[in-house]
Design a protein around this motif. Structure first.
Motif, PDB file in Angstrom:
ATOM      1  N   GLU A 162      -3.418   5.451  -3.682  1.00 47.37           N
ATOM      2  CA  GLU A 162      -4.626   6.281  -3.669  1.00 47.37           C
ATOM      3  C   GLU A 162      -4.283   7.754  -3.625  1.00 47.37           C
ATOM      4  O   GLU A 162      -3.215   8.145  -3.185  1.00 47.37           O
ATOM      5  CB  GLU A 162      -5.526   5.888  -2.495  1.00 47.37           C
ATOM      6  N   GLY A 163      -5.227   8.561  -4.102  1.00 47.91           N
ATOM      7  CA  GLY A 163      -5.032  10.008  -4.110  1.00 47.91           C
ATOM      8  C   GLY A 163      -6.152  10.671  -4.876  1.00 47.91           C
ATOM      9  O   GLY A 163      -7.295  10.238  -4.818  1.00 47.91           O
ATOM     10  N   ARG A 164      -5.818  11.713  -5.631  1.00 51.98           N
ATOM     11  CA  ARG A 164      -6.850  12.345  -6.458  1.00 51.98           C
ATOM     12  C   ARG A 164      -6.491  12.313  -7.935  1.00 51.98           C
ATOM     13  O   ARG A 164      -7.329  12.580  -8.793  1.00 51.98           O
ATOM     14  CB  ARG A 164      -7.096  13.785  -6.000  1.00 51.98           C
ATOM     15  N   ASP A 165      -5.215  11.980  -8.252  1.00 55.87           N
ATOM     16  CA  ASP A 165      -4.809  11.960  -9.655  1.00 55.87           C
ATOM     17  C   ASP A 165      -3.956  10.740  -9.991  1.00 55.87           C
ATOM     18  O   ASP A 165      -3.224  10.735 -10.971  1.00 55.87           O
ATOM     19  CB  ASP A 165      -4.036  13.230  -9.995  1.00 55.87           C
ATOM     20  N   GLN A 166      -4.078   9.692  -9.194  1.00 49.04           N
ATOM     21  CA  GLN A 166      -3.243   8.517  -9.414  1.00 49.04           C
ATOM     22  C   GLN A 166      -3.578   7.820 -10.738  1.00 49.04           C
ATOM     23  O   GLN A 166      -2.698   7.372 -11.459  1.00 49.04           O
ATOM     24  CB  GLN A 166      -3.401   7.534  -8.252  1.00 49.04           C
ATOM     25  N   TYR A 200       0.864  -1.182   0.000  1.00 56.31           N
ATOM     26  CA  TYR A 200       0.000   0.000   0.000  1.00 56.31           C
ATOM     27  C   TYR A 200       0.893   1.222   0.000  1.00 56.31           C
ATOM     28  O   TYR A 200       1.772   1.365   0.853  1.00 56.31           O
ATOM     29  CB  TYR A 200      -0.905   0.013   1.234  1.00 56.31           C
ATOM     30  N   LEU A 201       0.690   2.110  -0.978  1.00 57.74           N
ATOM     31  CA  LEU A 201       1.486   3.334  -1.063  1.00 57.74           C
ATOM     32  C   LEU A 201       0.605   4.522  -0.712  1.00 57.74           C
ATOM     33  O   LEU A 201      -0.321   4.861  -1.459  1.00 57.74           O
ATOM     34  CB  LEU A 201       2.058   3.499  -2.478  1.00 57.74           C
ATOM     35  N   ASP A 202       0.881   5.144   0.412  1.00 58.32           N
ATOM     36  CA  ASP A 202       0.106   6.292   0.885  1.00 58.32           C
ATOM     37  C   ASP A 202       0.697   7.569   0.296  1.00 58.32           C
ATOM     38  O   ASP A 202       1.558   8.209   0.899  1.00 58.32           O
ATOM     39  CB  ASP A 202       0.135   6.329   2.413  1.00 58.32           C
ATOM     40  N   THR A 203       0.231   7.950  -0.885  1.00 56.25           N
ATOM     41  CA  THR A 203       0.777   9.143  -1.536  1.00 56.25           C
ATOM     42  C   THR A 203       0.370  10.410  -0.803  1.00 56.25           C
ATOM     43  O   THR A 203       1.118  11.398  -0.807  1.00 56.25           O
ATOM     44  CB  THR A 203       0.305   9.229  -3.001  1.00 56.25           C
ATOM     45  N   GLY A 204      -0.809  10.382  -0.167  1.00 50.78           N
ATOM     46  CA  GLY A 204      -1.234  11.553   0.600  1.00 50.78           C
ATOM     47  C   GLY A 204      -0.279  11.859   1.726  1.00 50.78           C
ATOM     48  O   GLY A 204       0.021  13.025   2.024  1.00 50.78           O
ATOM     49  N   ALA A 205       0.226  10.807   2.365  1.00 55.17           N
ATOM     50  CA  ALA A 205       1.189  10.991   3.452  1.00 55.17           C
ATOM     51  C   ALA A 205       2.479  11.616   2.934  1.00 55.17           C
ATOM     52  O   ALA A 205       3.132  12.404   3.631  1.00 55.17           O
ATOM     53  CB  ALA A 205       1.483   9.653   4.131  1.00 55.17           C
ATOM     54  N   MET A 206       2.840  11.291   1.702  1.00 57.46           N
ATOM     55  CA  MET A 206       4.048  11.862   1.119  1.00 57.46           C
ATOM     56  C   MET A 206       3.877  13.372   0.936  1.00 57.46           C
ATOM     57  O   MET A 206       4.789  14.152   1.253  1.00 57.46           O
ATOM     58  CB  MET A 206       4.361  11.178  -0.215  1.00 57.46           C
TER      59      MET A 206
END
Length: 247
Positions: A145-149, A53-59
């Motif tokens: 997950e995100g808004r533009d993945q 799981y890659l949390d792009t929001g956390a990045m």
């Protein structure tokens, strides 16, 4: 594509890809507005699939935290460039480390949430993080997950989802999360900020929130996390056509 319901079986021909065995890293994207449950669902789906799981929001939040600490002016490209050059991000399961410091809890405050909205509008920040996300996906299968993945970061992802829920439902979920973390904030304030975030996300010049043409829309109002994950899992299995991705 109409909204999916829990009792509906996925179509194996979605996206025109057909059902085929998995070859190379699998990328599953989950996009949607703030508070739609993307992070929780993505974590559980990745666990069920046995992949990362890659949390792009956390990045993005970690970069915003670093900028907040240094008083960076997000409109000053030179300041932003120096900030990014000084950062080392490391994502490990549901924890994120900023220059060796575990900032997983610090990045979830309302203050950093607001700062993140400003930082995410900066092209240099997005280019920096997109490059890191693509590098990770080149090495291993993941759910992101995100808004533009599914539109910008991974336009060729094998399976794409777009989660939606009413603003009131999303605000309730976010308010409960804040309460569980001991953050005292009124529900009305959460709803107000969420509606503002929706407006901002839809108008962003770079990485705006929008559904990819080949994404499967999932309406999550009234559904438990496990019910949503079950629907997504069926779709993933129908696309990759493999039994190697297990429960």
């Amino acid at each position: 594509m109409t909204r999916e319901q829990v009792d509906m079986e996925p179509s194996p021909s979605h996206s025109g890809s057909g059902t085929h065995e998995l070859s190379g890293p699998l990328v599953v994207t989950i996009d949607g507005p703030a508070g739609a449950g993307k992070s929780t669902v993505a974590k559980k789906l990745a666990e069920r699939l046995g992949i990362r799981y890659l949390d792009t929001g956390a990045m993005y939040r970690a970069v915003a935290l670093a900028g907040h600490r240094q008083g960076v002016n997000w409109h000053d490209n030179e300041q932003v460039r120096r900030l990014l050059q000084s950062l080392e991000l490391h994502v490990e399961q549901d924890r994120i480390f900023l220059n060796g410091e575990d900032v997983s809890d610090l990045i979830r405050s309302p203050e950093i949430t607001r700062e993140t909205a400003r930082a995410a509008d900066v092209p240099l920040v997005r280019e920096f993080l997109i490059a890191q996300q693509r590098a990770i996906a080149a090495r291993e299968s993941l759910v992101t997950e995100g808004r533009d993945q599914g539109t910008l970061v991974f336009p060729d992802a094998r399976v794409k989802f777009f989660l939606v829920a009413s603003p009131e439902e999303r605000a309730r979920r976010r308010w409960r999360d804040f309460k569980e973390k001991g953050i005292d904030i009124a529900y009305e304030k959460v709803l107000e900020e969420l509606l503002q975030r929706d407006e901002q996300d839809s108008r962003r010049p770079f990485g705006a929130l929008k559904k990819a043409p080949d994404a499967i829309e999932i309406q999550t109002d009234g559904l438990s996390v496990d019910q949503v994950v079950d629907v997504l899992l069926k779709h993933v299995r129908s696309h990759v056509g493999t039994n190697s991705l297990g429960e």
